[in-house]
Design a protein around this motif. Structure first.
Motif, short mmCIF file in Angstrom:
data_model
loop_
_atom_site.label_atom_id
_atom_site.label_comp_id
_atom_site.label_asym_id
_atom_site.label_seq_id
_atom_site.Cartn_x
_atom_site.Cartn_y
_atom_site.Cartn_z
N LEU A 96 -22.16 33.43 -15.81
CA LEU A 96 -20.90 32.69 -15.79
C LEU A 96 -21.04 31.46 -14.91
N ILE A 97 -20.57 30.32 -15.41
CA ILE A 97 -20.47 29.09 -14.60
C ILE A 97 -19.00 28.90 -14.28
N PHE A 98 -18.68 28.85 -13.00
CA PHE A 98 -17.29 28.77 -12.57
C PHE A 98 -16.78 27.32 -12.59
N GLN A 99 -15.46 27.20 -12.50
CA GLN A 99 -14.83 25.88 -12.56
C GLN A 99 -15.11 25.06 -11.30
N ASP A 100 -14.98 25.67 -10.13
CA ASP A 100 -15.12 24.95 -8.87
C ASP A 100 -16.52 25.16 -8.32
N PRO A 101 -17.39 24.16 -8.38
CA PRO A 101 -18.77 24.37 -7.95
C PRO A 101 -18.90 24.58 -6.44
N PHE A 102 -17.93 24.11 -5.67
CA PHE A 102 -18.03 24.31 -4.22
C PHE A 102 -17.64 25.74 -3.85
N ALA A 103 -16.56 26.25 -4.44
CA ALA A 103 -16.12 27.60 -4.13
C ALA A 103 -17.09 28.65 -4.64
N SER A 104 -17.85 28.35 -5.69
CA SER A 104 -18.75 29.35 -6.27
C SER A 104 -20.09 29.43 -5.55
N LEU A 105 -20.37 28.51 -4.63
CA LEU A 105 -21.60 28.55 -3.86
C LEU A 105 -21.30 28.98 -2.42
N ASP A 106 -22.07 29.92 -1.91
CA ASP A 106 -21.89 30.42 -0.55
C ASP A 106 -22.32 29.34 0.44
N PRO A 107 -21.39 28.85 1.28
CA PRO A 107 -21.77 27.77 2.21
C PRO A 107 -22.77 28.20 3.27
N ARG A 108 -23.00 29.52 3.41
CA ARG A 108 -23.95 30.01 4.42
C ARG A 108 -25.36 30.18 3.85
N MET A 109 -25.53 29.85 2.57
CA MET A 109 -26.83 29.99 1.93
C MET A 109 -27.35 28.63 1.51
N THR A 110 -28.62 28.40 1.74
CA THR A 110 -29.24 27.17 1.23
C THR A 110 -29.29 27.24 -0.29
N VAL A 111 -29.59 26.09 -0.90
CA VAL A 111 -29.71 26.05 -2.35
C VAL A 111 -30.80 27.01 -2.81
#
Length: 347
Positions: A96-111
Motif C-alpha cells: 500500500l502507498i499512503f496519501q501522506d508521504p510524511f506521515a507514512s515514514l517513521d521520522p526516527r528511521m533513516t531512508v
C-alpha cells in the motif's frame, strides 16, 4: 493461473456508531456489498467523493481492516481463511502507498532503515545484501543511492513519496494499492510521480489499484474505472468507455465538475445522504435530476457486461456530454509532464 489477481465478492464493512454512554446509534455503512475483479497486470481506478468508502475498500482488500462479510481472493486463495502466519507470507505480495508521504515514514528511521525493514521482515535478500538492494530501489524511483543515509524530514514531499514507493517495491509485490498517492503533492510534482508510477507498472508488470478523486490522473493511467457512491459501486468499466459514455448520472456529474471541461449536464442538488441511514432504492435518487418512482423504491443492480452501471434508467438517459481530448484534466497533466519531465533533480 487465474487471469484475475484480486477478486472482491459482496464485501461489507459497517462501523458502529455509539453515543457517550456507549449505546448503539446505528452504523456507518462505509462499504456495502462491493464486488470487483482486478485482472492481473491491469490498473483499476476507484473514484468518488470524499467519504464514499473508497479508502476503506482498499484497506479491506489487503485485510488491514477486517470485513463484516464477503470474500477476498488473491490469486484464487481466500485471504479471510488464512492464519496470521499465512497472511503475513501473502503480505509481501500486496503493498500500500499512503496519501501522506510524511506521515507514512517513521521520522526516527533513516531512508535506508525504512526501505530495508520489509527486506529483513520477509528475508528477501541475504544478510549483508540489504544496502545494495536499497541503493537499487532508490535509483529505480529516481533518487541517488546516497540518499539512504538521510532522514525523511530532509526531503521534499515528492521525494518522500518516491521513498514510500521504493519501500512498497522492496518486497517484490504483485499488487500495489495507491491511496491518493499524489493528492498531497504540488501539481507539478504530481506529473513526475504519475510518470514514475506508469513506468514502474509497465516495467515490472505490476497490478495497480489507484484510489483517487483526480480524474485527470485517472484518465492518464487507468485501464478500468469503478465509481463509488455511499459505499457502493454505481458504475464500472473500461476507462475509455466510462469517460466517453458514462451510464450513471453520478458519473456524469463527476465529469462535469472538473473545471475547464466545458461539459454541461443537469446539476446535482442537495447534500450527500448520511451513510448511517442511506435512502431506500437507488442511493443517488435524492440528488438525481432524472429520478423516477422506481428509483425511490427498488435497489438497482450493477448490470452490463464489460461496462456496468447500477441505474434503472441507464438505457433511457439522454446522450452523455462528449469529453474532448483536453477535458477531465488530461491535457493539463500532459502539459505538466512535458514541462517537468526533463532531466534534473526529482521533486
Amino acid at each position: 493461473m487465474s487471469e484475475a489477481l484480486l477478486e472482491l465478492g459482496a464485501l461489507r464493512k459497517h462501523f458502529p456508531v455509539r453515543d457517550m454512554l456507549g449505546r448503539s446509534r446505528g452504523a456507518v455503512r462505509a462499504v456495502d456489498g462491493v464486488s470487483l475483479t482486478v485482472p492481473r497486470g491491469s490498473v483499476l481506478a476507484i473514484v468518488g467523493e470524499s467519504g464514499c468508502g473508497k479508502s476503506t475498500l482498499g484497506r479491506l482488500a489487503l485485510r488491514l481492516i477486517e470485513p463484516d462479510a464477503g470474500s477476498i481472493r488473491f490469486e484464487g486463495e481466500d485471504l479471510r481463511a488464512l492464519s496470521a502466519a499465512g497472511l503475513r507470507a501473502r503480505r509481501r505480495e500486496m503493498q500500500l502507498i499512503f496519501q501522506d508521504p510524511f506521515a507514512s515514514l517513521d521520522p526516527r528511521m533513516t531512508v535506508e532503515a525504512a526501505i530495508a525493514e520489509p527486506l529483513r521482515l520477509h528475508r528477501i535478500v541475504p544478510r549483508g545484501g540489504e544496502r545494495a538492494r536499497v541503493a537499487e530501489l532508490l535509483e529505480r524511483v529516481g533518487l541517488r543511492p546516497e540518499s539512504a543515509r538521510r532522514w525523511p524530514h530532509e526531503f521534499s514531499g515528492g521525494q518522500r513519496q518516491r521513498i514510500a514507493i521504493a519501500r512498497a517495491l522492496a518486497s517484490g509485490p504483485k499488487l500495489i494499492i495507491g491511496d491518493e498517492p499524489v493528492s498531497a503533492l504540488d501539481v507539478s510534482v504530481q506529473a513526475q510521480v504519475v510518470n514514475l508510477l506508469g513506468d514502474l507498472i509497465r516495467d515490472l508488470g505490476l497490478t495497480f489499484v489507484l484510489i483517487s478523486h483526480d480524474l485527470g490522473v485517472v484518465r492518464h493511467i487507468a485501464d478500468r474505472v469503478a465509481v463509488m457512491y455511499l459505499g457502493q459501486i454505481v458504475e464500472e468499466g473500461p476507462a475509455a468507455q466510462v469517460f466517453a459514455a458514462p451510464r450513471h448520472p453520478y458519473t456524469r456529474a463527476l465529469l462535469a465538475s472538473v473545471p475547464g471541461t466545458g461539459v454541461k449536464t443537469l446539476p446535482i442538488e442537495g447534500d450527500v445522504p448520511s451513510p448511517i441511514t442511506p435512502p431506500p432504492g437507488c442511493r443517488f435518487h435524492t440528488r438525481c435530476p432524472h429520478a423516477e418512482a422506481i428509483c425511490r423504491e427498488q435497489v438497482p443492480l450493477l448490470e452490463g457486461f464489460a461496462h456496468r452501471a447500477a441505474c434503472h434508467l441507464q438505457d433511457r438517459l439522454p446522450p452523455a456530454p462528449a469529453l474532448h481530448e483536453a477535458d477531465a484534466g488530461g491535457d493539463r497533466l500532459r502539459r505538466l509532464q512535458a514541462f517537468f519531465t526533463p532531466t534534473g533533480a526529482p521533486a
